[in-house]
Scaffold this motif. Structure first.
Motif, mmCIF file in Angstrom:
data_model
loop_
_atom_site.group_PDB
_atom_site.id
_atom_site.type_symbol
_atom_site.label_atom_id
_atom_site.label_comp_id
_atom_site.label_asym_id
_atom_site.label_seq_id
_atom_site.Cartn_x
_atom_site.Cartn_y
_atom_site.Cartn_z
ATOM 1 N N GLU A 1 2.836 1.811 -3.223
ATOM 2 C CA GLU A 1 1.993 2.341 -4.304
ATOM 3 C C GLU A 1 1.647 3.802 -4.068
ATOM 4 O OE1 GLU A 1 -1.281 -0.377 -4.733
ATOM 5 O OE2 GLU A 1 0.086 -2.035 -5.169
ATOM 6 N N LEU A 2 1.428 4.169 -2.798
ATOM 7 C CA LEU A 2 1.131 5.573 -2.508
ATOM 8 C C LEU A 2 2.318 6.470 -2.886
ATOM 9 C CD1 LEU A 2 -0.838 5.439 0.854
ATOM 10 C CD2 LEU A 2 -1.698 6.131 -1.376
ATOM 11 N N TYR A 3 3.527 5.912 -2.793
ATOM 12 C CA TYR A 3 4.705 6.683 -3.207
ATOM 13 C C TYR A 3 4.975 6.535 -4.703
ATOM 14 C CZ TYR A 3 5.961 8.120 1.498
ATOM 15 O OH TYR A 3 5.954 8.713 2.738
ATOM 16 N N ILE B 1 0.840 -1.197 0.000
ATOM 17 C CA ILE B 1 0.000 0.000 0.000
ATOM 18 C C ILE B 1 0.877 1.249 0.000
ATOM 19 C CG2 ILE B 1 -1.674 1.334 1.376
ATOM 20 C CD1 ILE B 1 -2.983 -1.083 0.215
#
Lengths: 330, 384
Positions: free
Chosen positions: A104-106, A101
């Motif tokens: 992917e946020l980065y 998670i």
């Protein structure tokens, strides 16, 4: 030590009538371990939250690696990582999912993402537990997962908010090793802590903040020399004798001293051990029983006393008892 | 600009994925939680049967003779018990339209022939199916009163006519616009679907936002390059997903209970449209509250205070017609009423013409737009 990686100028944060941060200016150099010390409620966390772009400053500027936080928050967020005081992992997700998670946020994708996750799991010694739910991990395992999660995007600057609070001795020492290792690999580390000896041994430079203001900044050595070039004498007395003892030292011996709880702290400067004997003799003459006496080089504890007028733990205790009162009232 | 939109959508999707993974990891508990409530409601309420109280009864006195006059007087006297209240209605056609609109639950028609010949059909009692259980509760009482005046008729003193009218009266052929299905269970299901969707909404995205805040996850998420819109959007999609799942579960359960959806698969599509519109509006409410409240307990109190009264006033348990005026006013401005009505039309009336659908969905859409608009304005991402 290269150039400055964070520059804070005249930082102010007000919440309604309350000023949490009141005109702090400081700079943090590249690749140093920078400590921020101060009692609870001093403005440490508010300052850090502003550096991370979580709250917007009322006044002042923060420049991170050449970018202004008000103008390029997204760029700065890529450069910074945070590990909070509380362990924050999703207990319902596996170690792998937790990391995915955040990767992917980065904005990581494909092989980059997988490599970063594999590396992180390896660093945290959790490769064998990658598909187990984080909620089933021990406290130490969760803390390690938390640390590698905040390092996943290889930030240039890592903020550690009381990283060792609540850890046992072994885990604390191993956390220190991890911090030093990270720093060696080129990461600038900003650290808050309530353990002064931890700041003393880990940090290259330390800022002491109280009531939203910067009280002092420098290397641990510089800060200690500010208090005294020489020795500090501590005399512990029964609580009811403290006032009497203070009078004796101030009036009869003409020495400057500070009272902290049941202890009198005297700046002995370059004087030698004879001063200690003289003080003990004077107190005995007045029939004041001495519980303990010591003479030592200044520690960060002494710096703290002279700057904030109390020990870091006194203030913490006070905060805690206030908090419990509030809870009872509800 | 398009870059920002793509990135917002992408991040919203990642947040959605996280919530769904957490949902999936507690799948069994989540399904039990969703299913338990409708199950209990359906098991208990469908067996209890509603207790009648001040049921509006219309009387059309076509006979206009001494006996019928005494009968009506006696009805008035009996009504003081509070079981039903009697309204005199001048014409048969007006009476039928009042039955169909729900203003009266039961229409008694006293034909001139009643009691005069042995072939008389007795007093005709018309009612529509949503009121069936209520009316069946008071019919014995009315029947007893009638038998005092029309003794010759015996058990046929009152002839109930609901679903399929027997021997259509040539002059006053009753055509019931609603009510092919007649049990209270079917009536309840529409209300239960709406309630489960709304509760699913309030304990969906909004609730996870509060727990994220409490456990520090929100702070951890916010230090990544992530904006407010992504958080809102991610939580909204998650909430909509939950309401689709819970609606599906309630429909499956009610099918087990023997409920039918008269409009079939098309009806299911309509139900989902109605539920999604209703859910969108309540998502707005839940996001505003969740972003401003710190404790899950407080959030639960607020949301229940809003949702439960709205549910009771939506006609989920009993027809809006049986409410006192002040409640009926609230019921007309209550968005949930329109969702419940629509679902009920689809399930038990079996027809949902656009002339009914468009205004109902329009009102729900307006509610959704207002609430989401407010949410965009009032939603705050606070870390503590």
């Amino acid at each position: 030590m290269a150039g400055e990686v964070i520059e804070i100028k005249n930082l102010v944060k007000r919440f309604g009538d309350f000023t949490a941060v009141n005109g702090i200016s400081l700079s943090i150099k590249e690749n140093e371990i920078f400590g921020i010390l101060g009692p609870n409620g001093a403005g440490k966390t508010t300052t850090i939250n502003m550096m991370l772009g979580l709250i917007i400053p009322t006044e002042g500027t923060i420049i991170v690696d050449g970018y202004n936080i008000n103008k390029n928050p997204a760029v700065i967020k890529e450069k910074m990582g945070l590990m909070t005081q509380e362990t924050v992992v999703d207990g319902d997700l596996t170690a792998q999912q937790n990391l995915e998670i955040f990767a992917e946020l980065y904005g990581m994708k494909g092989k980059d993402k997988e490599d970063a996750i594999d590396y992180a799991l390896d660093e945290a010694d959790l490769t064998n537990f990658r598909n187990a739910k984080a909620g089933s991990f021990s406290g130490g395992m969760q803390r390690r997962l938390n640390l590698v999660k905040s390092m996943l995007h290889s930030p240039k600057i890592l903020v550690l908010d009381e990283p060792t609070t609540g850890l046992d001795v072994q885990n604390r020492v191993s956390m220190w090793d991890r911090i030093r290792k990270l720093n060696k690999s080129g990461v600038t580390i900003i650290l808050t802590t309530q353990y002064l000896e931890e700041a003393d041994s880990l940090c290259n430079r330390i800022a002491i903040i109280d009531h939203g203001q910067l009280k002092a900044i420098g290397t641990p050595g510089e800060l200690k020399r500010m208090v005294s070039e020489g020795n500090i004498i501590d005399i512990s007395l029964r609580f009811e004798d403290i006032e009497k003892g203070e009078k004796v030292i101030k009036q009869k011996l003409k020495m400057d001293c500070k009272v902290v709880a049941d202890r009198i702290s005297i700046n002995a400067g370059k004087e030698d051990v004879k001063t200690l004997s003289a003080i003990i003799a004077a107190l005995e003459k007045e029939k004041i029983p001495i519980i303990a006496a010591s003479m030592h080089l200044p520690t960060l504890d002494d710096v703290f006393i002279s700057l904030t007028g109390g020990t870091i733990r006194d203030e913490l205790g006070e905060q805690k008892s206030n908090a419990s009162k509030v809870m009872w009232r509800r | 600009m398009s870059n920002i939109i793509t990135s917002t959508l992408g991040k919203a999707y990642i947040l959605y994925k996280r919530d769904m993974l957490i949902f999936k990891s507690n799948l069994r508990a989540n399904i039990v939680r969703t299913v338990l409530f409708p199950l209990i409601i359906l098991i208990f309420f469908s067996n209890i049967g509603a207790v009648a109280h001040n049921v509006p009864v219309g009387v059309v006195n076509m006979a206009n003779n001494a006996n019928s006059y005494k009968f009506v007087q006696s009805l008035y006297a009996t009504s003081s018990d509070g079981l039903f209240k009697v309204v005199s209605i001048p014409s048969m056609s007006q009476g039928m339209s009042e039955v169909n609109s729900g203003t009266v639950s039961l229409l008694l028609v006293i034909n001139p022939t009643v009691g005069t010949s042995s072939e008389s059909t007795g007093i005709l009692a018309y009612y529509s199916s949503p009121d069936a259980s209520t009316v069946e509760g008071i019919l014995p009482t009315i029947s007893a009163v009638a038998s005092e005046f029309y003794s010759g008729l015996g058990s046929r003193s009152i002839v109930p006519i609901n679903a399929q009218p027997q021997t259509p009266n040539t002059e006053f052929a009753p055509t019931l616009t609603s009510g092919l299905s007649t049990n209270y269970e079917d009536f309840l299901v529409g209300g239960v679907i709406a309630l489960v969707a709304v509760f699913g909404t309030l304990f969906g995205g909004g609730f996870t936002l509060i727990t994220d805040k409490q456990l520090g996850n929100l702070k951890a998420l916010l230090i990544t390059p992530l904006n407010r819109s992504s958080v809102m959007l991610g939580k909204t999609i998650y909430t909509l997903t939950l309401s689709v799942i819970s609606t599906l579960l309630v429909i499956v359960i009610s099918l087990f209970f023997g409920t039918t959806i008269l409009m079939g698969l098309v009806g299911v599509v309509w139900i989902f449209i109605l539920v999604l519109m209703l859910t969108l509006g309540f998502t707005g409410i839940s996001l505003i509250m969740a972003s401003r409240v710190k404790k899950p307990e407080i959030y639960a109190i607020f949301t229940q205070t809003i949702a439960l009264p709205l549910w009771f006033l939506s006609g989920a348990f009993f027809p809006a017609a049986s409410m006192p005026t002040w409640m009926r006013v609230i019921s007309t401005v209550n968005p949930m009423t329109y969702a419940v009505d629509g679902i009920r039309d689809v399930m038990i009336t079996g027809s949902y013409p656009l002339s009914t659908a468009l205004p109902q969905i329009g009102i729900l859409a307006l509610f959704a737009v207002i609430m989401l608009g407010l949410a965009i304005k009032l939603f705050k991402v606070q870390i503590a």
